[in-house]
Scaffold this motif. Sequence first.
Motif, short mmCIF file in Angstrom:
data_model
loop_
_atom_site.label_atom_id
_atom_site.label_comp_id
_atom_site.label_asym_id
_atom_site.label_seq_id
_atom_site.Cartn_x
_atom_site.Cartn_y
_atom_site.Cartn_z
N CYS A 169 -55.57 10.73 1.97
CA CYS A 169 -55.60 12.20 2.01
C CYS A 169 -56.52 12.73 0.92
CB CYS A 169 -54.20 12.76 1.85
SG CYS A 169 -53.06 12.31 3.18
N LEU A 170 -56.41 12.16 -0.29
CA LEU A 170 -57.31 12.54 -1.39
C LEU A 170 -58.76 12.31 -1.00
CD1 LEU A 170 -55.53 11.12 -4.56
CD2 LEU A 170 -56.16 13.50 -4.16
N LEU A 171 -59.01 11.18 -0.38
CA LEU A 171 -60.37 10.83 0.03
C LEU A 171 -60.88 11.82 1.08
CD1 LEU A 171 -62.49 8.63 -0.53
CD2 LEU A 171 -61.52 7.33 1.37
N ALA A 172 -60.02 12.19 2.02
CA ALA A 172 -60.42 13.09 3.10
C ALA A 172 -60.73 14.50 2.61
CB ALA A 172 -59.34 13.13 4.18
N VAL A 173 -60.03 14.97 1.60
CA VAL A 173 -60.24 16.35 1.13
C VAL A 173 -61.33 16.45 0.05
CG1 VAL A 173 -57.87 17.00 1.69
CG2 VAL A 173 -58.46 16.37 -0.67
N ALA A 174 -61.76 15.33 -0.49
CA ALA A 174 -62.73 15.33 -1.60
C ALA A 174 -64.03 16.03 -1.19
CB ALA A 174 -63.03 13.91 -2.05
N LEU B 33 -56.34 9.45 10.34
CA LEU B 33 -55.57 10.66 10.63
C LEU B 33 -55.80 11.75 9.59
CD1 LEU B 33 -52.12 9.13 11.67
CD2 LEU B 33 -53.93 9.99 13.17
N ALA B 34 -56.01 11.36 8.33
CA ALA B 34 -56.25 12.34 7.27
C ALA B 34 -57.57 13.07 7.52
CB ALA B 34 -56.27 11.66 5.91
N PHE B 35 -58.60 12.34 7.86
CA PHE B 35 -59.91 12.95 8.11
C PHE B 35 -59.86 13.87 9.33
CE2 PHE B 35 -60.73 9.23 5.59
CZ PHE B 35 -61.69 9.66 4.69
N ASP B 36 -59.13 13.44 10.36
CA ASP B 36 -58.98 14.27 11.56
C ASP B 36 -58.22 15.55 11.25
OD1 ASP B 36 -60.28 12.20 12.88
OD2 ASP B 36 -58.44 11.38 13.77
N ALA B 37 -57.13 15.45 10.48
CA ALA B 37 -56.33 16.63 10.15
C ALA B 37 -57.12 17.61 9.27
CB ALA B 37 -55.04 16.21 9.45
N VAL B 38 -57.89 17.09 8.34
CA VAL B 38 -58.72 17.96 7.49
C VAL B 38 -59.77 18.67 8.35
CG1 VAL B 38 -60.47 17.97 5.66
CG2 VAL B 38 -58.34 16.70 5.34
N ASP B 39 -60.40 17.95 9.25
CA ASP B 39 -61.39 18.58 10.14
C ASP B 39 -60.75 19.69 10.97
OD1 ASP B 39 -63.36 16.88 9.21
OD2 ASP B 39 -63.31 15.54 10.95
N ARG B 40 -59.55 19.44 11.50
CA ARG B 40 -58.85 20.47 12.29
C ARG B 40 -58.48 21.67 11.42
NH1 ARG B 40 -55.86 16.13 14.02
NH2 ARG B 40 -53.99 16.99 13.04
N ALA B 41 -58.01 21.42 10.19
CA ALA B 41 -57.62 22.51 9.29
C ALA B 41 -58.82 23.39 8.94
CB ALA B 41 -56.99 21.94 8.02
N VAL B 42 -59.96 22.77 8.72
CA VAL B 42 -61.19 23.52 8.40
C VAL B 42 -61.66 24.29 9.63
CG1 VAL B 42 -63.63 23.26 7.79
CG2 VAL B 42 -61.88 22.00 6.52
#
Length: 164
Positions: A81-86, A120-129
């Motif tokens: 998750c940290l990696l995905a939001v960086a 899943l973290a990268f996908d969720a961050v993309d959806r949130a953005v």
Amino acid sequence: MTQLTKKQEKLQRQVTSKWQFGLFLLTKLPMGLIAGMRLRELDTTRCVTSVPFKYLTKNPFKSTYFAVQSMAAELSTASPCLLAVAGHKPSVAFIIVDLKARFMKKAVDRVYFTCEDCQLAFDAVDRAVATGEAQSATFKTVGKMADGTVVSEFEFTWSFKQRS
């Protein structure tokens, strides 16, 4: 598979460096340092953490205390998750909204927690953005001793939301 940005690559190098990760634990999660927690591997598909069985991590029943296992298990899902939001502008916040755990065997040796749901973290961050709304994702991590014995399984649900 997600391609990492330069900021994400830098973070990946930092957290997988034993010395830099130790400094991170000292400043942000001192109990993890005291327990001997380690981040063994992190990329866009898999994260592996570990925690030793020692005097400071054991319970009166001569196994690794469940809270110590929970700490290492959480790290195996939080690191992707940290990696995905960086590096996101505006930044993306994330927080645990649910946790499920099962304990199958006594942990009497170092336990390795492996999460293979990192994408899943990268996908969720993309959806949130993209949507501007909070998105959640559930990550499974399995704790095994070196001999392959499964001692525990955890599911952490993380919520991601773009800051305004």
